[in-house]
Design an enzyme around this catalytic site. Structure first.
Site, PDB file in Angstrom:
ATOM      1  N   GLY A  25       0.649  -1.131   0.054  1.00 53.04           N
ATOM      2  CA  GLY A  25      -0.017  -0.113  -0.107  1.00 53.04           C
ATOM      3  C   GLY A  25       0.867   1.344  -0.066  1.00 53.04           C
ATOM      4  N   THR A  26       1.906   0.987   0.748  1.00 57.61           N
ATOM      5  CA  THR A  26       2.845   2.385   0.986  1.00 57.61           C
ATOM      6  C   THR A  26       3.511   2.540  -0.491  1.00 57.61           C
ATOM      7  OG1 THR A  26       3.562   1.652   2.989  1.00 57.61           O
ATOM      8  CG2 THR A  26       5.061   3.010   1.776  1.00 57.61           C
TER       9      THR A  26
ATOM     10  N   ASN B  25      -7.287   4.601   9.265  1.00 57.65           N
ATOM     11  CA  ASN B  25      -6.795   3.391  10.082  1.00 57.65           C
ATOM     12  C   ASN B  25      -7.123   3.276  11.396  1.00 57.65           C
ATOM     13  OD1 ASN B  25      -5.024   5.447   8.970  1.00 57.65           O
ATOM     14  ND2 ASN B  25      -3.520   4.248  10.504  1.00 57.65           N
TER      15      ASN B  25
ATOM     16  N   GLN C  47      -7.812   0.766   4.119  1.00 54.75           N
ATOM     17  CA  GLN C  47      -8.591   0.044   5.094  1.00 54.75           C
ATOM     18  C   GLN C  47      -9.900  -0.177   4.656  1.00 54.75           C
ATOM     19  OE1 GLN C  47      -7.849  -0.997   7.926  1.00 54.75           O
ATOM     20  NE2 GLN C  47      -5.606  -0.275   8.360  1.00 54.75           N
TER      21      GLN C  47
ATOM     22  N   SER D 248      -3.691  -2.958  -0.143  1.00 58.72           N
ATOM     23  CA  SER D 248      -2.967  -3.800   0.367  1.00 58.72           C
ATOM     24  C   SER D 248      -3.206  -5.174   0.650  1.00 58.72           C
ATOM     25  CB  SER D 248      -2.094  -3.077   1.641  1.00 58.72           C
ATOM     26  OG  SER D 248      -1.063  -3.906   2.036  1.00 58.72           O
ATOM     27  N   GLY D 249      -2.824  -6.144   0.306  1.00 59.92           N
ATOM     28  CA  GLY D 249      -2.985  -7.526   0.387  1.00 59.92           C
ATOM     29  C   GLY D 249      -3.216  -7.714   2.050  1.00 59.92           C
ATOM     30  N   HIS D 250      -2.412  -7.285   2.789  1.00 59.27           N
ATOM     31  CA  HIS D 250      -2.435  -8.217   4.395  1.00 59.27           C
ATOM     32  C   HIS D 250      -3.358  -7.312   5.062  1.00 59.27           C
ATOM     33  CE1 HIS D 250       0.182  -5.098   6.591  1.00 59.27           C
ATOM     34  NE2 HIS D 250       0.181  -4.342   5.166  1.00 59.27           N
TER      35      HIS D 250
ATOM     36  N   THR E 134       9.992  -8.576 -11.895  1.00 64.63           N
ATOM     37  CA  THR E 134       9.329  -9.858 -12.131  1.00 64.63           C
ATOM     38  C   THR E 134       8.024  -9.756 -11.189  1.00 64.63           C
ATOM     39  OG1 THR E 134      11.124 -10.847 -12.772  1.00 64.63           O
ATOM     40  CG2 THR E 134       9.416 -12.368 -12.149  1.00 64.63           C
TER      41      THR E 134
ATOM     42  N   CYS F 295       5.671   5.671  20.343  1.00 58.71           N
ATOM     43  CA  CYS F 295       6.868   6.047  21.361  1.00 58.71           C
ATOM     44  C   CYS F 295       7.792   6.614  20.154  1.00 58.71           C
ATOM     45  CB  CYS F 295       7.402   4.747  21.849  1.00 58.71           C
ATOM     46  SG  CYS F 295       8.557   5.212  23.187  1.00 58.71           S
TER      47      CYS F 295
HETATM   48  C1  LIG Z   1      -1.347  -0.381   6.224  1.00 55.00           C
HETATM   49  C2  LIG Z   1      -1.673   1.116   5.669  1.00 55.00           C
HETATM   50  C3  LIG Z   1      -0.951   1.506   4.454  1.00 55.00           C
HETATM   51  C4  LIG Z   1       0.361   0.767   4.105  1.00 55.00           C
HETATM   52  O1  LIG Z   1       0.047  -0.418   3.470  1.00 55.00           O
HETATM   53  P1  LIG Z   1       1.286  -1.464   3.564  1.00 55.00           P
HETATM   54  O2  LIG Z   1       1.029  -2.563   2.743  1.00 55.00           O
HETATM   55  O3  LIG Z   1       1.578  -2.121   4.782  1.00 55.00           O
HETATM   56  O4  LIG Z   1       2.441  -0.688   3.027  1.00 55.00           O
HETATM   57  C5  LIG Z   1      -1.327   2.637   4.050  1.00 55.00           C
HETATM   58  N1  LIG Z   1      -2.293   3.272   4.284  1.00 55.00           N
HETATM   59  C6  LIG Z   1      -3.197   2.726   5.346  1.00 55.00           C
HETATM   60  C7  LIG Z   1      -4.522   3.580   5.742  1.00 55.00           C
HETATM   61  C8  LIG Z   1      -2.799   1.647   6.107  1.00 55.00           C
HETATM   62  O5  LIG Z   1      -3.725   1.363   6.998  1.00 55.00           O
END
Ligand SMILES: *Cc1c(COP(=O)(O)O)cnc(C)c1O
Length: 401
Positions: free
Chosen positions: A73-74, A153, A181, A201-203, A239, A327
């Site tokens: 996502g970044t 988020n 999100q 983002s997949g995770h 790739t 922190c």
């Molecule tokens: C987790 C998150 C990201 C980053 O996604 P990654 O795949 O972990 O780099 C970006 N934006 C929001 C709102 C997120 O919650």
């Protein structure tokens, strides 16, 4: 640990076992490079095509080639902003919000410092809602791109992205949304939308880590961040992460299949937790826009104590969540999101984010409702601020009670 309770799904989700199953063959027998001119490559190529269709369906996108796979996502957030600065001739201003993810905020801060780009950071009110007047005023003939998230988020607050996109277009700007999100949690129909670019983002949706995508609407010009080979129609070299893309496809298929039921089931769990906590624990309140929120997110502030300490004790009871403070350089600073909302300092420090997924159950809520009151009580007994609370309450409570 007996039955750990995981309520930190906005940080990451468990990869669904069906997703893992779908990915496994692409580490073993089907290891080919999709670009190769032989059977090994072709097998992978057709699996990637299926995965792309699965993600297209979740997004309601008109064309599957509007999806550009990336590492995260970044990367998608970074790419969207950088591309717009190159394609939008004569425009060098960015409009964003004060509550974006660091993937957007640290990139725009960097561009401001190194490229002289002007960044308009739009504030939010006490409930986390965007200042629409300030937004409209910030847009102009110099605006290259607007980047405002679909859902926050930390609080789950949902932004009016269609309205924002429409206003951006009236000013001739591109509209990007960080939907990391939102994707998989609420329905989307990008074919009928004015959104130009969207990050995911997949995770965050029970897919694997290390795979993300940028949706780029057909007709929107795009300049790649990563250059090299011709993968992704020349928009993202390297790739293809075949197992990741295929896992994300399966995760998208599962999210779409579960969405209608899970939206209401998960929201009911979340609401029961919230109401139960507020009933059992005084001097606590919910932050964010409770009328316009993701179904899975609750951000509850417990006044006069530290979020980090709460998390530590929760962890001992086998409960995982996250706090609104990070922190940084030794001092506990409340998150930029809660600060932008002007959540009183002593409350922002004790903010806990509970984020659910389709894997959570009623039993999880019961566990948390049982565990939290003694934890909060114990910490408050040790808190000097708690002892002085009567003096402070009148000053701190009103806008949130
Ligand atoms: C987790 C998150 C990201 C980053 O996604 P990654 O795949 O972990 O780099 C970006 N934006 C929001 C709102 C997120 O919650």
């Amino acid at each position: 640990m007996t039955n750990p309770v995981y309520l930190d799904n906005n940080a990451t989700t468990r990869t669904d076992p069906e997703v893992v199953q779908a990915m496994l063959p692409f580490f073993t027998e089907q290891f080919g490079n999709a670009s190769s001119m032989h059977a090994f490559g072709a097998e992978v190529g057709s699996a990637l095509a299926t995965a792309r269709k699965q993600l297209q369906a979740l997004l309601g996108a008109a064309f599957d080639h509007e999806i550009v796979y990336m590492s995260s996502g970044t990367e998608a957030d970074n790419s969207a902003i950088l591309s717009a600065l190159e394609t939008q001739a004569g425009r060098d201003e960015i409009v964003t919000s004060a509550v974006e993810h660091p993937a957007v905020l640290s990139m725009v801060a960097h561009l401001e410092k190194t490229r002289g780009v002007t960044v308009h950071v739009i504030g939010v009110d006490a409930r986390g809602r965007l200042d629409m007047d300030a937004y409209a005023k910030a847009l102009g003939p110099k605006t290259a791109i607007v980047s405002i998230m679909w859902a926050n988020n930390e609080t789950g607050t949902i932004f009016p992205v269609e309205r924002l996109a429409h206003l951006a277009h009236e000013a001739g700007a591109l509209f990007h949304t960080d939907a990391v999100q939102a994707v998989g949690k609420i329905p989307m129909n990008l074919a009928e939308s004015e959104i130009d670019m969207l990050s995911l983002s997949g995770h965050k949706l029970h897919g694997p880590k290390g795979i993300g995508a940028l949706y780029v609407r057909k007709g929107v010009r795009f300049r790649p961040l990563v250059r090299g080979g011709h993968q992704e129609r020349g928009r993202r070299a390297g790739t293809e992460n075949a197992p990741g893309i295929i896992g994300l496809g399966k995760a998208a298929e599962l999210a779409l299949a579960h969405m209608a039921d899970e939206q209401t089931r998960v929201a009911a769990l979340r609401d029961r937790l919230e109401q139960g906590l507020l009933q059992r624990i005084g001097n606590s309140f919910v932050t964010g826009d409770t009328e316009n929120r993701l179904p899975n997110t609750a951000n509850v502030a417990f006044e006069y104590i530290e979020g980090e300490a709460i998390l530590l004790l929760m962890n001992r009871d086998g409960i995982a969540a996250s706090s609104g403070s990070a922190c940084t350089s030794g001092s506990l600073e409340p998150s930029h999101v809660l600060r932008a909302m002007n959540v009183p300092y002593t409350a922002a420090h004790g903010a806990i984010r509970f984020s659910f997924s389709r894997e959570n159950s009623d039993a999880d809520v019961d566990r948390v409702l049982e565990a939290m009151p003694p934890i909060i009580e114990r910490l408050r007994e040790m808190s000097p601020f708690w002892r002085e609370r009567d003096v402070r309450t009148a000053e701190f409570k009103p806008s949130y009670a």
